[in-house]
Scaffold this motif. Sequence first.
Motif, PDB file in Angstrom:
ATOM      1  N   ARG A 286       0.828  -1.213   0.000  1.00 39.94           N
ATOM      2  CA  ARG A 286       0.000   0.000   0.000  1.00 39.94           C
ATOM      3  C   ARG A 286       0.860   1.260   0.000  1.00 39.94           C
ATOM      4  N   LEU A 287       1.929   1.246   0.794  1.00 42.85           N
ATOM      5  CA  LEU A 287       2.829   2.398   0.810  1.00 42.85           C
ATOM      6  C   LEU A 287       3.491   2.566  -0.547  1.00 42.85           C
ATOM      7  N   LYS A 288       3.888   1.460  -1.143  1.00 43.68           N
ATOM      8  CA  LYS A 288       4.529   1.509  -2.462  1.00 43.68           C
ATOM      9  C   LYS A 288       3.596   2.151  -3.484  1.00 43.68           C
ATOM     10  N   LEU A 289       2.328   1.731  -3.483  1.00 40.51           N
ATOM     11  CA  LEU A 289       1.357   2.315  -4.411  1.00 40.51           C
ATOM     12  C   LEU A 289       1.149   3.807  -4.147  1.00 40.51           C
ATOM     13  N   ALA A 290       1.096   4.194  -2.880  1.00 37.44           N
ATOM     14  CA  ALA A 290       0.909   5.606  -2.533  1.00 37.44           C
ATOM     15  C   ALA A 290       2.103   6.446  -2.973  1.00 37.44           C
ATOM     16  N   VAL A 291       3.315   5.933  -2.761  1.00 31.72           N
ATOM     17  CA  VAL A 291       4.522   6.669  -3.166  1.00 31.72           C
ATOM     18  C   VAL A 291       4.568   6.807  -4.680  1.00 31.72           C
ATOM     19  N   ILE A 292       4.273   5.734  -5.386  1.00 41.39           N
ATOM     20  CA  ILE A 292       4.303   5.777  -6.853  1.00 41.39           C
ATOM     21  C   ILE A 292       3.239   6.743  -7.377  1.00 41.39           C
ATOM     22  N   ALA A 293       2.044   6.724  -6.791  1.00 43.99           N
ATOM     23  CA  ALA A 293       0.988   7.653  -7.219  1.00 43.99           C
ATOM     24  C   ALA A 293       1.403   9.101  -6.973  1.00 43.99           C
ATOM     25  N   THR A 294       2.024   9.358  -5.832  1.00 44.31           N
ATOM     26  CA  THR A 294       2.496  10.711  -5.524  1.00 44.31           C
ATOM     27  C   THR A 294       3.595  11.133  -6.491  1.00 44.31           C
ATOM     28  N   ALA A 295       4.520  10.231  -6.770  1.00 45.10           N
ATOM     29  CA  ALA A 295       5.601  10.531  -7.708  1.00 45.10           C
ATOM     30  C   ALA A 295       5.042  10.810  -9.101  1.00 45.10           C
ATOM     31  N   GLU A 296       4.062  10.037  -9.526  1.00 40.37           N
ATOM     32  CA  GLU A 296       3.462  10.253 -10.843  1.00 40.37           C
ATOM     33  C   GLU A 296       2.769  11.600 -10.932  1.00 40.37           C
ATOM     34  N   ARG A 297       2.070  12.002  -9.851  1.00 41.19           N
ATOM     35  CA  ARG A 297       1.431  13.328  -9.835  1.00 41.19           C
ATOM     36  C   ARG A 297       2.467  14.435  -9.961  1.00 41.19           C
TER      37      ARG A 297
ATOM     38  N   PRO B 290      10.263   3.730 -14.102  1.00 40.28           N
ATOM     39  CA  PRO B 290       9.539   2.901 -13.124  1.00 40.28           C
ATOM     40  C   PRO B 290      10.475   2.289 -12.078  1.00 40.28           C
ATOM     41  N   HIS B 291      11.714   1.997 -12.484  1.00 38.85           N
ATOM     42  CA  HIS B 291      12.688   1.456 -11.531  1.00 38.85           C
ATOM     43  C   HIS B 291      13.016   2.474 -10.440  1.00 38.85           C
ATOM     44  N   VAL B 292      13.094   3.735 -10.835  1.00 34.40           N
ATOM     45  CA  VAL B 292      13.376   4.796  -9.858  1.00 34.40           C
ATOM     46  C   VAL B 292      12.206   4.939  -8.891  1.00 34.40           C
ATOM     47  N   MET B 293      10.983   4.860  -9.417  1.00 29.47           N
ATOM     48  CA  MET B 293       9.805   4.953  -8.539  1.00 29.47           C
ATOM     49  C   MET B 293       9.768   3.795  -7.559  1.00 29.47           C
ATOM     50  N   THR B 294      10.086   2.605  -8.032  1.00 30.99           N
ATOM     51  CA  THR B 294      10.098   1.434  -7.149  1.00 30.99           C
ATOM     52  C   THR B 294      11.174   1.590  -6.075  1.00 30.99           C
ATOM     53  N   ALA B 295      12.350   2.070  -6.478  1.00 28.95           N
ATOM     54  CA  ALA B 295      13.433   2.283  -5.512  1.00 28.95           C
ATOM     55  C   ALA B 295      13.036   3.342  -4.486  1.00 28.95           C
ATOM     56  N   LEU B 296      12.381   4.395  -4.940  1.00 32.58           N
ATOM     57  CA  LEU B 296      11.925   5.451  -4.036  1.00 32.58           C
ATOM     58  C   LEU B 296      10.908   4.899  -3.032  1.00 32.58           C
ATOM     59  N   ALA B 297      10.005   4.055  -3.513  1.00 36.12           N
ATOM     60  CA  ALA B 297       9.003   3.444  -2.631  1.00 36.12           C
ATOM     61  C   ALA B 297       9.676   2.540  -1.601  1.00 36.12           C
ATOM     62  N   ASP B 298      10.671   1.758  -2.018  1.00 36.22           N
ATOM     63  CA  ASP B 298      11.390   0.882  -1.084  1.00 36.22           C
ATOM     64  C   ASP B 298      12.152   1.691  -0.038  1.00 36.22           C
ATOM     65  N   LEU B 299      12.800   2.762  -0.473  1.00 31.84           N
ATOM     66  CA  LEU B 299      13.525   3.621   0.470  1.00 31.84           C
ATOM     67  C   LEU B 299      12.569   4.278   1.464  1.00 31.84           C
ATOM     68  N   THR B 300      11.414   4.684   0.975  1.00 31.86           N
ATOM     69  CA  THR B 300      10.416   5.301   1.846  1.00 31.86           C
ATOM     70  C   THR B 300       9.960   4.321   2.918  1.00 31.86           C
ATOM     71  N   PHE B 301       9.731   3.064   2.521  1.00 30.11           N
ATOM     72  CA  PHE B 301       9.302   2.060   3.490  1.00 30.11           C
ATOM     73  C   PHE B 301      10.393   1.808   4.522  1.00 30.11           C
ATOM     74  N   LYS B 302      11.645   1.699   4.068  1.00 31.67           N
ATOM     75  CA  LYS B 302      12.751   1.465   5.006  1.00 31.67           C
ATOM     76  C   LYS B 302      12.901   2.642   5.971  1.00 31.67           C
ATOM     77  N   TYR B 303      12.740   3.858   5.463  1.00 29.05           N
ATOM     78  CA  TYR B 303      12.816   5.036   6.326  1.00 29.05           C
ATOM     79  C   TYR B 303      11.686   5.003   7.363  1.00 29.05           C
ATOM     80  N   ALA B 304      10.482   4.636   6.919  1.00 31.16           N
ATOM     81  CA  ALA B 304       9.342   4.571   7.837  1.00 31.16           C
ATOM     82  C   ALA B 304       9.569   3.517   8.914  1.00 31.16           C
ATOM     83  N   GLU B 305      10.177   2.389   8.544  1.00 27.32           N
ATOM     84  CA  GLU B 305      10.482   1.351   9.542  1.00 27.32           C
ATOM     85  C   GLU B 305      11.453   1.877  10.593  1.00 27.32           C
ATOM     86  N   GLU B 306      12.499   2.558  10.151  1.00 25.93           N
ATOM     87  CA  GLU B 306      13.481   3.107  11.091  1.00 25.93           C
ATOM     88  C   GLU B 306      12.853   4.190  11.965  1.00 25.93           C
ATOM     89  N   LEU B 307      12.014   5.009  11.366  1.00 26.00           N
ATOM     90  CA  LEU B 307      11.335   6.059  12.115  1.00 26.00           C
ATOM     91  C   LEU B 307      10.430   5.449  13.189  1.00 26.00           C
TER      92      LEU B 307
END
Length: 125
Positions: A20-31, A42-59
Amino acid sequence: MKKREGLSDSQCTGQRLRNRLKLAVIATAEREVQKHEMQISPHVMTALADLTFKYAEELAKDVELFAHHAGRKSVMVDDVLLAAHRNEDVVAKLRAFARSFTKSKEHQPEKKRKRAPNKEPDACA
């Protein structure tokens, strides 16, 4: 939804959250890409979504540690603000959100808690 073989409930929940986070990040990036008339792989968007999830886990880990350090079992707004203190813009938005959230809570009537009925211990347990 079917439970994937070999995964526990918490693993399934974690995977759903990640998706769900991945889809939200990709939708935001597309906007943002459309708004600024840019292109993004698309690879950059996927990487951005993965980094966002890892950051959220650490946070989340940091916020839990702050609450534990304060001697609490529950996370409070101040713990989140403390975890985000390095980014002033984020802290300002979080404070505004917290104020609006507490204002909406103030307008709700207070609910009375019901007492749990006394139950005898179950002999089978």
